[in-house]
Design a protein around this motif. Structure first.
Motif, PDB file in Angstrom:
ATOM      1  N   LEU A 122      -6.400   5.141  -6.504  1.00  0.00           N
ATOM      2  CA  LEU A 122      -5.226   4.568  -7.167  1.00  0.00           C
ATOM      3  C   LEU A 122      -5.563   4.129  -8.588  1.00  0.00           C
ATOM      4  CD1 LEU A 122      -4.008   2.431  -4.143  1.00  0.00           C
ATOM      5  CD2 LEU A 122      -2.837   4.434  -5.069  1.00  0.00           C
TER       6      LEU A 122
ATOM      7  N   LEU B 107      -6.811  -2.392   2.163  1.00  0.00           N
ATOM      8  CA  LEU B 107      -6.932  -1.279   1.227  1.00  0.00           C
ATOM      9  C   LEU B 107      -8.418  -0.946   1.149  1.00  0.00           C
ATOM     10  CD1 LEU B 107      -4.865   0.275  -0.549  1.00  0.00           C
ATOM     11  CD2 LEU B 107      -5.590  -1.150  -2.463  1.00  0.00           C
TER      12      LEU B 107
ATOM     13  N   ALA C 285      -3.429  10.326   1.543  1.00  0.00           N
ATOM     14  CA  ALA C 285      -2.156  10.239   0.828  1.00  0.00           C
ATOM     15  C   ALA C 285      -1.996  11.341  -0.203  1.00  0.00           C
ATOM     16  CB  ALA C 285      -2.034   8.876   0.145  1.00  0.00           C
ATOM     17  N   ASP C 286      -3.101  11.795  -0.789  1.00  0.00           N
ATOM     18  CA  ASP C 286      -3.001  12.811  -1.840  1.00  0.00           C
ATOM     19  C   ASP C 286      -3.385  14.192  -1.330  1.00  0.00           C
ATOM     20  OD1 ASP C 286      -5.633  12.241  -1.453  1.00  0.00           O
ATOM     21  OD2 ASP C 286      -6.126  11.878  -3.554  1.00  0.00           O
TER      22      ASP C 286
ATOM     23  N   PRO D  14       0.803  -1.237   0.000  1.00  0.00           N
ATOM     24  CA  PRO D  14       0.000   0.000   0.000  1.00  0.00           C
ATOM     25  C   PRO D  14       0.829   1.278   0.000  1.00  0.00           C
ATOM     26  CG  PRO D  14      -0.992  -1.607   1.470  1.00  0.00           C
ATOM     27  CD  PRO D  14       0.328  -2.185   1.045  1.00  0.00           C
TER      28      PRO D  14
ATOM     29  N   LEU E 282       0.107   8.222  -6.491  1.00  0.00           N
ATOM     30  CA  LEU E 282      -0.530   9.427  -5.955  1.00  0.00           C
ATOM     31  C   LEU E 282       0.461  10.533  -5.646  1.00  0.00           C
ATOM     32  CD1 LEU E 282      -3.236   7.971  -3.540  1.00  0.00           C
ATOM     33  CD2 LEU E 282      -3.472   8.660  -5.922  1.00  0.00           C
ATOM     34  N   ARG E 283       1.670  10.411  -6.137  1.00  0.00           N
ATOM     35  CA  ARG E 283       2.688  11.406  -5.809  1.00  0.00           C
ATOM     36  C   ARG E 283       2.276  12.795  -6.241  1.00  0.00           C
ATOM     37  NH1 ARG E 283       8.672  11.718  -8.379  1.00  0.00           N
ATOM     38  NH2 ARG E 283       7.455  12.510 -10.125  1.00  0.00           N
TER      39      ARG E 283
ATOM     40  N   GLU F 228      -9.569   4.283  -1.344  1.00  0.00           N
ATOM     41  CA  GLU F 228      -8.151   4.287  -1.683  1.00  0.00           C
ATOM     42  C   GLU F 228      -7.907   3.557  -3.000  1.00  0.00           C
ATOM     43  OE1 GLU F 228      -5.673   4.176   2.419  1.00  0.00           O
ATOM     44  OE2 GLU F 228      -6.950   2.429   2.086  1.00  0.00           O
TER      45      GLU F 228
ATOM     46  N   THR G  73       1.034   3.954  -3.223  1.00  0.00           N
ATOM     47  CA  THR G  73       0.670   5.342  -2.977  1.00  0.00           C
ATOM     48  C   THR G  73       1.757   6.281  -3.474  1.00  0.00           C
ATOM     49  OG1 THR G  73      -0.698   4.769  -1.074  1.00  0.00           O
ATOM     50  CG2 THR G  73       0.108   7.028  -1.184  1.00  0.00           C
ATOM     51  N   ARG G  74       3.019   5.951  -3.166  1.00  0.00           N
ATOM     52  CA  ARG G  74       4.117   6.794  -3.638  1.00  0.00           C
ATOM     53  C   ARG G  74       4.199   6.806  -5.150  1.00  0.00           C
ATOM     54  NH1 ARG G  74       7.061   4.587   1.002  1.00  0.00           N
ATOM     55  NH2 ARG G  74       7.738   2.869  -0.347  1.00  0.00           N
TER      56      ARG G  74
END
Length: 696
Positions: free
Chosen positions: A318, A310, A461-462, A262, A270-271, A314, A266-267
């Protein structure tokens, strides 16, 4: 209630979907690819890249070397090296020699030593860089991969005659702090590969990138997804993967399949996300629409995520970052099942679902697996048959036939109101628009043995807020949000706000690594604005006002002290007799701050490094030491430098030049060291920085 496979039965040994005859191990499937496409790339690692033919030759030669050394059938061979090309060569060689392979973690020596202790292998394959870290002096045979290169290169390039093999093909490790070794047989490793093949539908020419460590199940068992289907395994050339390296490699090597956890997904996806909170989409039937496609990820057709829960929102966020037609699978995999278990993708939903931020679906069993949800605990029958494995995880079989994750038995919390599963409370906490992740834990509340519920929360995350945790609610606002939605006894009394939740090596949320607070005020429920003041364990238990007061007193005292010392070491440097007010007063204050800065530098010299290590766990010791000394110099340099400058003649160029090179140049170097440390240090879940990121 039992749920069988909904994707058809697994391929049985004897035939594959193309009608070709297959054999009884993954090694035979690899051999078929060697015969069909010997010139195709099998491993892509820069100058260490190998074609199927080259990989087979190197594995054959190492296998001959192991057999010449008397490797018994079924004996365990431990592989301890950081070069993943060598790992792939070694594990194939072990299988060819009739042994069972086990890949060790060499990046964290303590973990590697624990894994080695759990194995008692017959042979250790390692290199010079890691031999001293792993060899425990037990007297076992050690094959140094570098030192034995010449001897190995003289071995035959043809595959050795198939020796008698043991039942075990590999020994896989769990991702726990104390790893547990799990033996996996040839039949199960093959059945797991075939189950994955039906779910992910690999094609020859796929390029697979696995972000997990090589000792973990996704790599140690997942290499078959690439090398038994005609694809290429993309690996780092020397050092482990970094988030920047993964993204760059996906683009430059045109990676088509990524296997990650996860935090890793995400990195990757969703960076550069553009919204503060995932909106409505496929999971809830809204019309958010797809975000702009990321050109760097255009080659991806499949992303598999394994290791932890997850939530639907989310997964939807993604999925929206992938190109149209690309797939994102949430996989629940067991070590005992060689990484198989259940899987879910959004297309399995027959209708939109409400509250996607509170739902975590793990879908349907892999082909060949069975999932039993009776009694609330998930029991999985691995591919190829065998006894059902109790997982300790809680699930519910939904009316649509999909399994919903409901928490873990080991995480259950007992309160005066009874026993409850924190997952349900955490799911409701996630419905707060400013929260992206949450863990609820019970902590001591004073010396009387009482306990208190604490919510550890992190932003989505974003999120676009700077710092990311600025919008997180306090305890009062969170309790207002939960009122009427969860039982009162299950509502956390306080909140700890984090940049990201801590995770273990496998990517799973790590409750044991949560910061443990200590109560510094009176206990009790408190009002809506908060209940009690918490600090991290090990910090002083002064109130914030008390800490500020002590700090001011320290500055004043040290400033006066060093003003006095400056008159001893640099007489006349602080003489303000000829300076009119208010300038004399301003310079006097400046001298106080210079003295206080010198004192703070001395204190930081002795205590600062430990604090820096706590705030950047796992960071490079060398970088931390350099940054610690740089900060110390930045603090202490001002007092002596300013005194020397005030006593130096304006046109005394030798002295002026000496001062510049003794003080100013080192100040610049120290600033560069700090900049390097800040930009390169590994992400810490306890910083208010950009959010960075488990096989079950």
């Amino acid at each position: 209630m039992t749920q069988g496979s909904t994707q058809g039965s697994p391929q049985g040994p004897g035939s594959d979907r193309s009608g070709r005859t297959t054999a009884d191990t993954v090694l035979h499937l690899f051999g078929q690819q060697v015969r069909d496409t010997p010139q195709a790339y099998a491993v892509i690692a820069g100058t260490d890249s190998l074609t199927y033919g080259q990989l087979d030759v190197r594995a054959n030669r190492l296998a001959h070397h192991l057999m010449a050394g008397g490797l018994p059938p079924g004996a365990v061979v431990a592989i301890g090296t950081a070069r993943r090309t060598e790992i792939v060569v070694a594990l194939l060689a072990v299988l060819k020699a009739g042994g069972a392979y086990a890949v060790l973690d060499v990046e964290v020596p303590l973990t590697g030593q624990r894994q080695l202790a759990a194995l008692a292998p017959h042979v250790l394959l390692t290199d010079a860089a890691h031999h001293a870290r792993l060899d425990d002096g037990s007297g076992r045979r050690v094959v140094r991969l570098g030192a034995e290169a010449a001897e190995v290169s003289g071995r035959p390039a043809e595959a050795p005659e198939r020796p008698e093999s043991g039942e075990t093909a590999a020994v896989l490790f769990t991702a726990a702090a104390v790893p547990r070794a799990v033996a996996v047989g040839h039949a199960r490793l093959l059945a797991a590969h075939e189950g994955w093949a039906e779910v992910m539908r690999p094609v020859p020419g796929d390029r697979h990138l696995i972000t997990h460590g090589p000792d973990l199940v996704p790599f140690a068992a997942g290499w078959t997804r690439a090398l038994c289907s005609g694809g290429a395994l993309v690996v780092p050339q020397r050092t482990p993967w970094t988030p920047e390296g993964i993204r760059r490699t996906v683009e430059t090597e045109q990676v088509t399949v990524v296997h990650t956890d996860p935090a890793g997904v995400t990195r990757l996806l969703l960076r550069d996300a553009g919204t503060a909170r995932p909106g409505a989409g496929a999971a809830d039937g809204g019309g958010r629409g797809r975000r702009d496609e990321d050109p760097a990820l255009r080659s991806l057709r499949l992303v598999t995520v394994t290791g932890d829960r997850l939530f639907l929102d989310e997964q939807d966020a993604l999925q929206s970052r992938l190109r149209a037609g690309a797939r994102l699978l949430n996989v629940y995999g067991l070590t005992e099942a060689a990484g198989t278990g259940t899987w879910f993708e959004l297309s399995q939903l027959t209708r939109p679902l409400d509250d996607p931020e509170q739902l975590s679906l793990i879908g349907a069993p892999f082909p060949g697996c069975r999932a039993d949800a009776r009694g609330g605990e998930l029991r999985l029958t691995p591919p190829g048959g065998g006894d059902a494995i109790p997982t300790g995880d809680l699930v519910e079989l939904r009316p649509d036939g999909l399994l919903e994750f409901r928490g873990r038995m080991r995480d259950r919390i007992t309160t005066d109101g009874g026993v409850f599963d924190p997952h349900a409370v955490e799911a409701v906490i996630r419905s707060h628009p400013g929260i992206g992740a949450a863990l609820v834990a019970e902590v001591p509340d004073g010396p009387g043995g009482a306990r208190r519920l604490i919510a550890h929360v992190a932003p989505p995350a974003d999120t676009r807020s700077r710092p990311p945790a600025v919008d997180l609610p306090d305890g009062g606002r969170l309790r207002e949000h939960l009122e009427g939605k969860v039982p009162r006894a299950e509502i956390p009394q306080a909140v700890i706000r984090l940049r990201a939740l801590p995770r273990n090596r496998g990517g799973q949320e790590n409750r044991e690594a949560l910061p443990q607070p200590v109560l510094t005020g009176k206990t009790g429920q408190g009002g809506a604005g908060g209940s009690g003041k918490y600090t991290a364990v090990g910090e002083a238990t002064l109130t914030p006002a008390g800490r500020v007061g002590c700090g001011i007193a320290f500055l004043v005292f040290t400033g006066l002290l060093f003003l006095l010392l400056s008159k001893i070491f640099w007489p006349g440097s602080t003489d303000l007799g000829g300076v009119p007010n208010p300038w004399a007063f301003l310079f006097f204050v400046l001298y106080l701050f210079e003295g206080a800065s010198f004192a703070a530098g001395l204190v930081f010299l002795f205590d600062g490094r430990a604090m820096m290590r706590r705030h950047s766990p796992g960071g490079s010791p060398g970088r931390t030491a350099a940054a610690h000394l740089a900060v110390t110099y930045l603090l202490i340099a001002w007092w002596p430098q300013d005194n020397f400058y005030r006593l130096a003649a304006k046109h005394d160029w030798p002295v002026q030049a000496a001062l510049v090179y003794v003080f100013n140049i080192p100040l610049m170097i120290a600033a560069v060291v700090i900049a390097f440390y800040v930009t390169r240090k590994p992400p810490s879940p306890f910083d208010y920085e950009e959010a960075d990121g488990p096989a079950r």
